[in-house]
Design a protein around this motif. Sequence first.
Motif, PDB file in Angstrom:
ATOM      1  N   PRO A 125       0.820  -1.222   0.000  1.00 40.70           N
ATOM      2  CA  PRO A 125       0.000   0.000   0.000  1.00 40.70           C
ATOM      3  C   PRO A 125       0.851   1.269   0.000  1.00 40.70           C
ATOM      4  CG  PRO A 125      -0.212  -1.128   2.097  1.00 40.70           C
ATOM      5  CD  PRO A 125       0.552  -2.031   1.184  1.00 40.70           C
ATOM      6  N   LEU A 126       2.025   1.216   0.623  1.00 42.16           N
ATOM      7  CA  LEU A 126       2.908   2.375   0.618  1.00 42.16           C
ATOM      8  C   LEU A 126       3.356   2.706  -0.803  1.00 42.16           C
ATOM      9  CD1 LEU A 126       4.520   4.470   2.217  1.00 42.16           C
ATOM     10  CD2 LEU A 126       6.317   2.759   2.485  1.00 42.16           C
ATOM     11  N   ALA A 127       3.765   1.705  -1.556  1.00 42.56           N
ATOM     12  CA  ALA A 127       4.221   1.924  -2.939  1.00 42.56           C
ATOM     13  C   ALA A 127       3.073   2.390  -3.833  1.00 42.56           C
ATOM     14  CB  ALA A 127       4.846   0.653  -3.502  1.00 42.56           C
ATOM     15  N   THR A 128       1.908   1.772  -3.706  1.00 39.70           N
ATOM     16  CA  THR A 128       0.788   2.177  -4.558  1.00 39.70           C
ATOM     17  C   THR A 128       0.328   3.592  -4.231  1.00 39.70           C
ATOM     18  OG1 THR A 128      -0.826   1.113  -3.085  1.00 39.70           O
ATOM     19  CG2 THR A 128      -0.034  -0.178  -4.968  1.00 39.70           C
ATOM     20  N   GLY A 129       0.454   3.998  -2.969  1.00 40.89           N
ATOM     21  CA  GLY A 129       0.119   5.365  -2.603  1.00 40.89           C
ATOM     22  C   GLY A 129       1.132   6.367  -3.132  1.00 40.89           C
ATOM     23  N   LEU A 130       2.405   6.024  -3.068  1.00 42.14           N
ATOM     24  CA  LEU A 130       3.447   6.929  -3.546  1.00 42.14           C
ATOM     25  C   LEU A 130       3.434   7.078  -5.061  1.00 42.14           C
ATOM     26  CD1 LEU A 130       6.422   5.888  -1.237  1.00 42.14           C
ATOM     27  CD2 LEU A 130       5.070   7.983  -1.121  1.00 42.14           C
ATOM     28  N   PHE A 131       3.167   5.979  -5.780  1.00 41.65           N
ATOM     29  CA  PHE A 131       3.164   6.016  -7.242  1.00 41.65           C
ATOM     30  C   PHE A 131       1.804   6.412  -7.829  1.00 41.65           C
ATOM     31  CE2 PHE A 131       6.711   2.929  -6.624  1.00 41.65           C
ATOM     32  CZ  PHE A 131       7.713   3.766  -7.081  1.00 41.65           C
ATOM     33  N   LYS A 132       0.784   6.558  -6.980  1.00 39.41           N
ATOM     34  CA  LYS A 132      -0.583   6.916  -7.398  1.00 39.41           C
ATOM     35  C   LYS A 132      -1.162   5.925  -8.407  1.00 39.41           C
ATOM     36  CE  LYS A 132       0.366  11.849  -7.023  1.00 39.41           C
ATOM     37  NZ  LYS A 132       0.376  13.105  -7.764  1.00 39.41           N
ATOM     38  N   PHE A 133      -0.720   4.685  -8.337  1.00 35.61           N
ATOM     39  CA  PHE A 133      -1.208   3.673  -9.266  1.00 35.61           C
ATOM     40  C   PHE A 133      -1.353   2.344  -8.535  1.00 35.61           C
ATOM     41  CE2 PHE A 133      -0.498   0.179 -12.249  1.00 35.61           C
ATOM     42  CZ  PHE A 133      -1.503   0.436 -13.158  1.00 35.61           C
ATOM     43  N   CYS A 134      -2.518   1.740  -8.659  1.00 43.25           N
ATOM     44  CA  CYS A 134      -2.766   0.416  -8.105  1.00 43.25           C
ATOM     45  C   CYS A 134      -3.021  -0.539  -9.274  1.00 43.25           C
ATOM     46  CB  CYS A 134      -3.969   0.436  -7.176  1.00 43.25           C
ATOM     47  SG  CYS A 134      -4.366  -1.198  -6.510  1.00 43.25           S
ATOM     48  N   PRO A 135      -2.197  -1.567  -9.440  1.00 42.56           N
ATOM     49  CA  PRO A 135      -2.371  -2.471 -10.575  1.00 42.56           C
ATOM     50  C   PRO A 135      -3.678  -3.274 -10.550  1.00 42.56           C
ATOM     51  CG  PRO A 135      -0.541  -3.195  -9.181  1.00 42.56           C
ATOM     52  CD  PRO A 135      -1.022  -1.894  -8.638  1.00 42.56           C
ATOM     53  N   MET A 136      -4.303  -3.396  -9.405  1.00 47.06           N
ATOM     54  CA  MET A 136      -5.569  -4.126  -9.318  1.00 47.06           C
ATOM     55  C   MET A 136      -6.759  -3.275  -9.752  1.00 47.06           C
ATOM     56  SD  MET A 136      -5.085  -7.216  -8.545  1.00 47.06           S
ATOM     57  CE  MET A 136      -6.759  -7.683  -8.210  1.00 47.06           C
ATOM     58  N   TYR A 137      -6.648  -1.959  -9.650  1.00 46.39           N
ATOM     59  CA  TYR A 137      -7.765  -1.089 -10.002  1.00 46.39           C
ATOM     60  C   TYR A 137      -8.213  -1.229 -11.456  1.00 46.39           C
ATOM     61  CZ  TYR A 137      -8.272   1.502  -5.596  1.00 46.39           C
ATOM     62  OH  TYR A 137      -8.555   1.873  -4.306  1.00 46.39           O
ATOM     63  N   PRO A 138      -7.326  -1.245 -12.450  1.00 45.89           N
ATOM     64  CA  PRO A 138      -7.811  -1.427 -13.830  1.00 45.89           C
ATOM     65  C   PRO A 138      -8.496  -2.780 -14.043  1.00 45.89           C
ATOM     66  CG  PRO A 138      -5.555  -0.626 -13.850  1.00 45.89           C
ATOM     67  CD  PRO A 138      -5.895  -0.961 -12.426  1.00 45.89           C
ATOM     68  N   ILE A 139      -8.000  -3.804 -13.374  1.00 43.59           N
ATOM     69  CA  ILE A 139      -8.601  -5.140 -13.493  1.00 43.59           C
ATOM     70  C   ILE A 139     -10.021  -5.133 -12.935  1.00 43.59           C
ATOM     71  CG2 ILE A 139      -8.427  -7.539 -12.693  1.00 43.59           C
ATOM     72  CD1 ILE A 139      -5.339  -7.104 -12.711  1.00 43.59           C
ATOM     73  N   LEU A 140     -10.199  -4.412 -11.821  1.00 42.59           N
ATOM     74  CA  LEU A 140     -11.508  -4.342 -11.174  1.00 42.59           C
ATOM     75  C   LEU A 140     -12.375  -3.201 -11.697  1.00 42.59           C
ATOM     76  CD1 LEU A 140     -10.305  -4.963  -7.510  1.00 42.59           C
ATOM     77  CD2 LEU A 140     -11.373  -6.607  -9.057  1.00 42.59           C
ATOM     78  N   GLY A 141     -11.827  -2.357 -12.568  1.00 40.98           N
ATOM     79  CA  GLY A 141     -12.578  -1.234 -13.131  1.00 40.98           C
ATOM     80  C   GLY A 141     -12.791  -0.106 -12.150  1.00 40.98           C
ATOM     81  N   ILE A 142     -11.831   0.107 -11.242  1.00 40.29           N
ATOM     82  CA  ILE A 142     -11.955   1.137 -10.216  1.00 40.29           C
ATOM     83  C   ILE A 142     -11.007   2.285 -10.536  1.00 40.29           C
ATOM     84  CG2 ILE A 142     -11.634   1.639  -7.756  1.00 40.29           C
ATOM     85  CD1 ILE A 142     -12.168  -1.340  -7.223  1.00 40.29           C
ATOM     86  N   ASN A 143     -11.454   3.506 -10.257  1.00 37.46           N
ATOM     87  CA  ASN A 143     -10.614   4.689 -10.373  1.00 37.46           C
ATOM     88  C   ASN A 143     -11.056   5.647  -9.279  1.00 37.46           C
ATOM     89  OD1 ASN A 143      -9.192   6.981 -10.986  1.00 37.46           O
ATOM     90  ND2 ASN A 143      -9.746   7.012 -13.138  1.00 37.46           N
ATOM     91  N   SER A 144     -10.236   5.825  -8.245  1.00 40.79           N
ATOM     92  CA  SER A 144     -10.636   6.674  -7.122  1.00 40.79           C
ATOM     93  C   SER A 144     -10.209   8.132  -7.304  1.00 40.79           C
ATOM     94  CB  SER A 144     -10.071   6.115  -5.806  1.00 40.79           C
ATOM     95  OG  SER A 144      -8.666   6.191  -5.786  1.00 40.79           O
ATOM     96  N   CYS A 145      -9.788   8.499  -8.508  1.00 41.96           N
ATOM     97  CA  CYS A 145      -9.393   9.890  -8.774  1.00 41.96           C
ATOM     98  C   CYS A 145     -10.601  10.809  -8.876  1.00 41.96           C
ATOM     99  CB  CYS A 145      -8.583   9.974 -10.070  1.00 41.96           C
ATOM    100  SG  CYS A 145      -6.907   9.391  -9.858  1.00 41.96           S
ATOM    101  N   GLY A 146     -11.754  10.288  -9.087  1.00 48.24           N
ATOM    102  CA  GLY A 146     -12.956  11.107  -9.174  1.00 48.24           C
ATOM    103  C   GLY A 146     -13.551  11.069 -10.568  1.00 48.24           C
ATOM    104  N   ALA A 147     -14.820  11.400 -10.670  1.00 48.04           N
ATOM    105  CA  ALA A 147     -15.536  11.321 -11.946  1.00 48.04           C
ATOM    106  C   ALA A 147     -15.034  12.349 -12.946  1.00 48.04           C
ATOM    107  CB  ALA A 147     -17.036  11.514 -11.712  1.00 48.04           C
ATOM    108  N   GLY A 148     -14.637  13.516 -12.477  1.00 47.61           N
ATOM    109  CA  GLY A 148     -14.185  14.584 -13.364  1.00 47.61           C
ATOM    110  C   GLY A 148     -12.794  14.370 -13.916  1.00 47.61           C
ATOM    111  N   ARG A 149     -12.101  13.383 -13.381  1.00 49.48           N
ATOM    112  CA  ARG A 149     -10.729  13.139 -13.811  1.00 49.48           C
ATOM    113  C   ARG A 149     -10.586  11.736 -14.381  1.00 49.48           C
ATOM    114  NH1 ARG A 149      -9.472  14.628  -8.320  1.00 49.48           N
ATOM    115  NH2 ARG A 149      -9.843  16.837  -8.182  1.00 49.48           N
ATOM    116  N   GLY A 150     -11.498  11.336 -15.186  1.00 51.30           N
ATOM    117  CA  GLY A 150     -11.498   9.989 -15.743  1.00 51.30           C
ATOM    118  C   GLY A 150     -10.346   9.685 -16.684  1.00 51.30           C
ATOM    119  N   ASN A 151      -9.606  10.704 -17.102  1.00 49.40           N
ATOM    120  CA  ASN A 151      -8.498  10.469 -18.013  1.00 49.40           C
ATOM    121  C   ASN A 151      -7.242   9.997 -17.297  1.00 49.40           C
ATOM    122  OD1 ASN A 151      -7.817  12.799 -16.714  1.00 49.40           O
ATOM    123  ND2 ASN A 151      -7.463  14.015 -18.545  1.00 49.40           N
TER     124      ASN A 151
END
Length: 70
Positions: free
Chosen positions: A39-65
């Motif tokens: 979790p420390l690495a995923t927080g520092l790099f702002k990328f979680c490799p499981m999120y694309p697999i699960l279709g999750i993006n916690s950046c917000g709806a306005g920042r879908g890019n």
Amino acid sequence: MKCNVGRIDRVLRISVGLVLVGLAASNVVGVWGWIGIIPLATGLFKFCPMYPILGINSCGAGRGNGSCSK
């Protein structure tokens, strides 16, 4: 790697990661505490490799890019 970890998610990941690594380094929780590096690495790099697999993006709806705030 596009950013997919938002601000609150990032703060929580870094906090939990630091606590777990700290507890492992002080030998309170044993070797399992080193799992906090993930979790420390995923927080520092702002990328979680499981999120694309699960279709999750916690950046917000306005920042879908994938361009999270800095």
